[in-house]
Structures are given as C-alpha cells and as structure tokens.
Design an enzyme around this catalytic site. Structure first.
Site, short mmCIF file in Angstrom:
data_model
loop_
_atom_site.label_atom_id
_atom_site.label_comp_id
_atom_site.label_asym_id
_atom_site.label_seq_id
_atom_site.Cartn_x
_atom_site.Cartn_y
_atom_site.Cartn_z
N HIS A 1 -2.35 -4.39 2.85
CA HIS A 1 -3.89 -4.46 2.90
C HIS A 1 -3.62 -3.99 5.01
CE1 HIS A 1 -7.87 -4.45 3.51
NE2 HIS A 1 -8.03 -5.56 4.48
N ASN B 1 -8.58 -2.71 -1.52
CA ASN B 1 -10.09 -2.52 -1.34
C ASN B 1 -10.69 -0.82 -1.74
OD1 ASN B 1 -8.32 -2.20 1.30
ND2 ASN B 1 -10.04 -1.93 2.07
N HIS B 2 -9.55 -0.46 -1.01
CA HIS B 2 -9.81 0.94 -1.51
C HIS B 2 -9.83 1.98 -2.98
CE1 HIS B 2 -8.12 2.94 2.11
NE2 HIS B 2 -8.29 1.28 2.58
N ASP C 1 0.13 5.09 -8.73
CA ASP C 1 0.19 5.84 -10.47
C ASP C 1 -0.50 5.05 -11.37
OD1 ASP C 1 1.05 8.13 -11.66
OD2 ASP C 1 2.47 6.86 -12.26
N ARG C 2 -1.01 5.54 -12.40
CA ARG C 2 -1.12 4.87 -13.72
C ARG C 2 -0.18 5.47 -14.91
NH1 ARG C 2 -5.06 5.57 -10.59
NH2 ARG C 2 -6.06 7.62 -11.05
N HIS D 1 -1.04 4.31 -0.50
CA HIS D 1 -2.61 5.39 -0.30
C HIS D 1 -1.69 6.90 -1.28
CE1 HIS D 1 -4.47 2.70 2.09
NE2 HIS D 1 -3.73 2.34 2.10
N ASP E 1 1.09 -0.99 0.32
CA ASP E 1 -0.02 -0.12 -0.20
C ASP E 1 0.72 1.52 0.14
OD1 ASP E 1 -1.61 -1.89 0.14
OD2 ASP E 1 -2.84 -0.99 2.31
N HIS F 1 -3.89 -8.78 -3.15
CA HIS F 1 -4.25 -7.24 -1.99
C HIS F 1 -4.15 -7.57 0.34
CE1 HIS F 1 -4.92 -3.17 0.03
NE2 HIS F 1 -5.61 -3.04 0.45
N ARG G 1 -12.41 -6.12 10.55
CA ARG G 1 -12.96 -4.96 8.86
C ARG G 1 -14.53 -5.17 8.65
NH1 ARG G 1 -8.36 -3.42 6.92
NH2 ARG G 1 -5.76 -4.51 7.32
N ASP H 1 -4.32 -0.41 -3.67
CA ASP H 1 -4.63 0.60 -2.42
C ASP H 1 -3.47 2.16 -3.10
OD1 ASP H 1 -6.12 -0.55 -0.93
OD2 ASP H 1 -5.40 -0.11 0.87
#
Length: 498
Positions: free
Chosen positions: A310, A180-181, A163-164, A134, A132, A229, A283, A160
């Site tokens: 995670h 999960n984010h 960069d793309r 974030h 992660d 993840h 969770r 989470d």
C-alpha cells in the site's frame, strides 16, 4: 509489397534475421470458433509481426507486433484449456495485444476461479510474498525469476494490479488479493480505464471491474502471517470478522472492507502518546493505527505478524517494532515496484518464506522497459497539445499588441473591452496549458492524470519545488533526494477522491 508474405521477427533480438514465408493463399483463422472446432487439431501458434516498412525513418526502433493474439493460439482446448504462458509472456513483452475473444475468455476463467476462494486464503509455507507492482510488467518477470519456479513455489500478491493468466494455469500457486486500486473509483481517477479504452475498449474495463469484485481480501500464511493490502480496522477484532465480510462489491468509502484496502500505520507508530485510531488525512479516508492496536490484534488471534503493501518504501521493505512476546516485527510493509513511476529510484523487494520456514527478503532494481508517453497519449496527441499552446500564445501576443497600441481615447469602446476580456481569459488558459505541458515533460509517468490536473495546478508550488529537486537528484545521482521529491508529488495523488 506482397500482402501474402508473412514475417517472423523478434524485435528484442537484434541478431535474429527476418524469416520470410511466402504462399499464394494464407487465409487467417476465423476470429470466433466453436468449442468443437477449438478442441480439434490446431496449427502450432506462431507470432507473425508485419515486416517493417523499407522507408521507415527510425530503423533502430523495434517494429511492434501488430497481430493480436487469438484465442486458439493462447489456449490449448484439447488439454483442459491450458494457457501457453511462454507465448503470452513473449507477446506482451514485445508490446503485443490480445484479440477481443482472447481477453474475454481469460477474464472469464480467472473470475470462475476467484469467486470460489474464501475471504482469507490459507497458504502453506514455501511461498513468495509480493507487494504492489502497479502494472510494471517487465519487473514482474524479474519477480518470477527471483521468487522461485512457478507451480513449485506459491506466490501471494498483495494487490494493486497483478497478472491473472498464471492464476488459470496454477490456481493454487498464484494467490491474488485485492488492493485499493482494484476498484472502479481508482481506475477512473488514474489511467487504467483510459488504457483499456486506448488499447482495447471500455468493455475490458467493465469486465475487469467485475473480476476485481471477486478477488479475496486476505491470506493467512502458515497460520502465522496475516497478509492484506493496507492494514487493520477498528471494526475487525478477529479473523472470523474478516471471513464474514461481503467482498463481492465495489470498495466502500468507509467500514471494515474499506480499512483493509486503505488504512496505514501511524507515522508515530510506536509512540506511546499516539492514539490507537486516527483519521487518515493523507488518504482522506479510513484510519491510521498504532503499535498497541497491532500487537493486541496479533495476540488475540494467535498470529505472528501482519504483512501489508500500500505505500512506497525506499528499500522495498520496512520492519516495524518487535512484539513484546514474540520478538518478531508486528508489522511489515512490502513494496515490489522498483523505480516507481520511473522517478522514485527506489529498490523493490519480495519475501521468500521457504519450506524450512526461513524468512528471506530479496531486493532488486528495475528493468528497462519501452517508453510510454504520460497518460497513454500517442505522439500526435502529445504534439497537438503543445502546438495548441503555441498557437494560443501567438493569438494572445497579437491581442496584447493591438490593445497596447490603442490611444487612451479608444480604450473605452465595446470592441476593445471585449478584446481585453478575451485577453484575460486566454492568458489564464495559456498559463494553465503551459504548466501542464511542463509537468508532463518533466515528470513523465508521475505527471497528473486528467482527473488530477486541477489539483496539481492548485498546488503548483509543490510541483515546482519537487521537480527542481528531481532534476537535481538526476544530476547528482542521489536516490534519497529522488525518493523524497517524488513522495511530495505523489502525496497529492494518494487521497481518495469522492
């Protein structure tokens, strides 16, 4: 000041002078151009922030980039629409933003690549595994410095927010998994949706969600390490079960897809008394699994270990118990966001799995970054909220003074009763506002978002104790105390909200 004057200025370079370029007419390129125009000769892109005003009070604060990066500046349409990565890194590092057509084309190209990838992406050795991050952009730059040259070294991100842009230039060297984010639910509960709305528009959030639906969910490195993840699922017995999943959707509230994004190893992972699958109360969804479940899955699928992210780890890396046959950890947790939320004071880590199959952890600390107010407020919103509380307290004091000054015979009239009712309501509301202001000031980026404020107020005792410990950890420079205190607060945010 002459509106035709352009200035070159790097706000992070204190030695670079302002360079003035004047011309009688300097019309900007049109915001939207046809593909034919873009494929023709283009001027070299130059970042041209506006010159800082001469009457600026805080002259030591760098003036931000105000011109958005255009599509013709970022993409080279004459050479396969390659992205100028150096320009993009520099622009984002100096807090610049992208023009509407630029981010739309960026997401369109990334989605076109991601939709073609399988649920489990095969990766050879010679790669760097990242947990992660974030959205900690400045620490992402550290990762690329430590993890190996982009294009020569494959990077596997475990979800989470990552960069793309690099994915487009290096589609086989940048592997982006879903976390999960990367979902509509989590981006609304936390601040990504609001950030899109504040900095761009809700269109960016909608388009991002469509891209997140295309992200693959696992990677298999060197046919030895299964990366995802979160963790395992009781509904998945083989790798082929993962391949059959439909990932092109919002993450469901239960089932195998949900478990890959939300499950955790049990706190008593290696205890023989621990049940194989236990509902994940922390969770509020999915399961916690134990050692026997994990080892059996590895043996049946002929893999060496599961690598997941995670959850925050104090040193960035946690090796669980070794396998009975392999003598290698059956499970590894990886976290790559140093000083998470600016309060954890944790070290981050990445794993470099080189061409000689050496398994090398790399640890690093956080980088300085520009100051950001909690929940992406601007200075006016932040100040208005505080001033509103002060005004409410003044009105409350006036009402309380009036009701106390009345004699006993006057206390039963209608006006007094209405004032007493308003006094009670205003007193409760003022207390709530005062508590939230205090949390925002003391907790910074760990302050609760708008969706979690009611939950934070309901657990204000936890916040009080943890905040006191956090302040003490800063005074004593105690990273262990800082991590434990931040974890107690963050635990209230980790439940899935329905």
């Amino acid at each position: 000041m002459n509106s035709n004057t352009r200035w070159q200025f790097n706000p992070f370079d204190q030695t670079q002078p302002l360079k003035k370029h004047e011309s009688q007419v300097q019309p900007g390129l049109p915001r939207v151009q046809s593909l034919t125009e873009l494929q023709g000769p283009q001027p070299n892109p130059v970042l041209r922030p506006t010159r800082p005003p001469v009457d600026r009070i805080c002259k030591d604060v760098p003036f931000p980039l105000v011109q958005k990066l255009r599509i013709d500046e970022l993409f080279d349409f004459r050479h396969g629409e390659k992205i100028n990565i150096d320009l993009l890194v520099h622009h984002l590092k100096n807090e610049g933003r992208l023009a509407d057509s630029t981010w739309r084309h960026l997401l369109y190209q990334a989605k076109a690549l991601l939709v073609q990838e399988p649920n489990i992406v095969p990766v050879s050795y010679g790669c760097t595994i990242v947990g992660d991050i974030h959205g900690q952009y400045y620490d992402l730059l550290t990762i690329f410095e430590l993890g190996g040259p982009i294009g020569q070294q494959t990077y596997v991100f475990l979800g989470d927010y990552v960069d793309r842009a690099l994915k487009i230039n290096h589609p086989r060297s940048i592997i982006l998994l879903r976390g999960n984010h990367e979902s509509r639910q989590m981006t609304q509960v936390f601040t990504y949706k609001k950030e899109c709305q504040v900095k761009y528009s809700l269109d960016l959030w909608y388009e991002s969600m469509l891209l997140f639906d295309c992200l693959p969910i696992c990677a298999l490195i060197d046919e030895r390490f299964l990366c995802m993840h979160a963790g395992l699922s009781p509904h998945l017995q083989s790798l082929n079960d993962i391949v059959k999943l439909n990932r092109f959707q919002e993450i469901p509230s239960e089932g195998p897809f949900c478990d890959l994004m939300w499950s955790d190893p049990h706190p008593q992972f290696a205890n023989r008394q621990t049940l194989p699958w236990v509902f994940n109360k922390q969770r509020n969804c999915s399961f916690c699994f134990n050692y026997s479940v994990c080892e059996r899955f590895l043996i049946e699928n002929r893999i060496l270990a599961v690598i997941r992210a995670h959850e925050v780890v104090p040193t960035g890396l946690k090796f669980f118990e070794k396998g009975s046959l392999s003598q290698f950890p059956v499970l590894i947790s990886l976290f790559s966001a140093p000083n998470y939320c600016d309060v954890y004071n944790n070290t981050a880590a990445i794993i470099v799995y080189d061409h000689r199959r050496n398994f090398r952890p790399v640890h690093y600390r956080h980088r300085p970054h520009p100051f950001v107010l909690p929940n992406h407020e601007n200075g006016f919103e932040f100040g208005h909220r505080l001033m509103k509380t002060y005004v409410q307290e003044i009105i409350l004091a006036l009402i309380q003074g009036y009701t106390k000054s009345l004699s006993r015979t006057d206390r039963d009239d209608v006006t007094t009763e209405k004032l007493k009712t308003k006094e009670q309501m205003l007193n409760e509301h003022t207390h709530k506002c005062r508590r939230m202001n205090k949390m925002n000031i003391q907790l910074g980026n760990l302050a609760p978002s708008e969706h979690l404020q009611a939950k934070a107020l309901h657990n204000e005792n936890v916040f009080d104790q943890a905040t006191t410990s956090l302040n003490k950890s800063l005074v004593e420079n105690d990273p262990v105390l800082a991590f434990d205190s931040a974890s107690k607060i963050d635990a209230l945010y980790e439940e899935r909200v329905y």
